[in-house]
Scaffold this active site. Sequence first.
Site: not given
Length: 344
Positions: A36, A113, A175, A229, A231, A283
Site C-alpha cells: 500500500s 514516513n 497505522c 506487516i 510499518t 524489506g
Amino acid sequence: MLRTPTSPTARARSDRGPDEVRLGDIVLRNRLVTSSSLLGYGVSNAPLLPYGMSPVSLFVPLSEFGAVTTRTLTVEPREGHFSTREDYRLAELPGLLRRYGTVLRGVDGGWLNAFGWCNVGIDAYLRDYYPRTRDQRTIISVGGFSAEEFVTLVDKVNAAVPAGDIAAVEFNVSCHNVNFDFSAILQSVLDEAVPRSAHPVLLKLSPDYDYLRNAKQAVAAGVSGLTAINTVKALRLDPRTGRPWLANRYGGLSGRAIKPIGLRVVSELREAGITLPVIATGGIRNAADCREYFWAGADAVSLGSAAWLASYPGYALAPLRGLYVRRVLRAVRRYRPERAGPAA
C-alpha cells in the site's frame, strides 16, 4: 509445495489464467503483489510529477503483478500531513520537495514516513482511478476511525465494484502516523464491516499491536487473509537541533531494517496455529528475500519501499531498478514455494 487453501465460497474472475493463484477466497495473478501507498492508486494523473507513484513503477508492468495495493482510502478526502493536490507547476517543485521531506525520510536501512493517510477519498478513487486500472488486479486498502466508517467504505466498494473484480479489500486498522489507538475499534470493525463485504477482506497487522490476538480475532470474524506487516512505529531526531525529522514526530519505519521483524511475525503466526493466507511485506528487495518469507510461512509476498523508493539522485536509475523488479517478478512466478525451509 506451498499450501494454498481453498474455500467453497471462493470468488474468481471469469477470465482467470493458468498463472493465477488462489489463496482461500483471494485470487491473485501470482504470488508477488505491491504494498500500500508506494504506487498511489495504480495510475498517475500528472506526467511531469507522477504523484503518489514511485518513478521506478513507470518502468514495470503493474498488470503482471499478483495484485497492486492502493494507498489507504478514507470516507472523505484527507490531507493528512501532506497534500492531495496534483496540479503543481514546475516553479513550485522546490517547495513541494521540501514539504515532502517532512513526511518521508531515508534512515539507516529503510524509510520513515508520516503521510497520515493522505488520499483523495473513496468516491474520487472509485470514480477517477479505479476504472483506469481495470487491467490490474487490485487490492483496495481502506482506513477509518470507527466501525461505521469501515462499513461505509465497504458499502461504497460493493456498489462500485462487482464481486470477483478485485483481489480483496484490505482493512488498515494499524497505522501509526494518524495518531489513533486502533485497538479500541478493531473488534467492532471486524464484527460490523467484514460480513458486509462482497469481496475478500485482508486484515493488515502491526508488530506494535498484539498481532497474534488480532489474527485470532480475524479468524473468528471470517477474514479471508492477513497482511503482515504494517510499518513499525519509529522516531528520528535532528542530531544538531533535537527536532523530529517528520512533521508528525513519529512515523512508520519500512524497508530493509524491518525484514527480520516481518519474518518473525509471519513465523509466529504459523506457530500460533493461524492458517489464514498471509501476504508478507517488510524489506523485500530480491528473490532471496521472497524465499525467506515463503519458508517462514507466507503464501504471497509484497514489494514495498525497499523496491520502490530511492534518493532523488537515485531515481535517475529508475529504468535499471525497474528491470531489477521485473527479474524479481519473473523469479516469483517461476518459484514453487515450500511451507518450511531447511531444518535448523
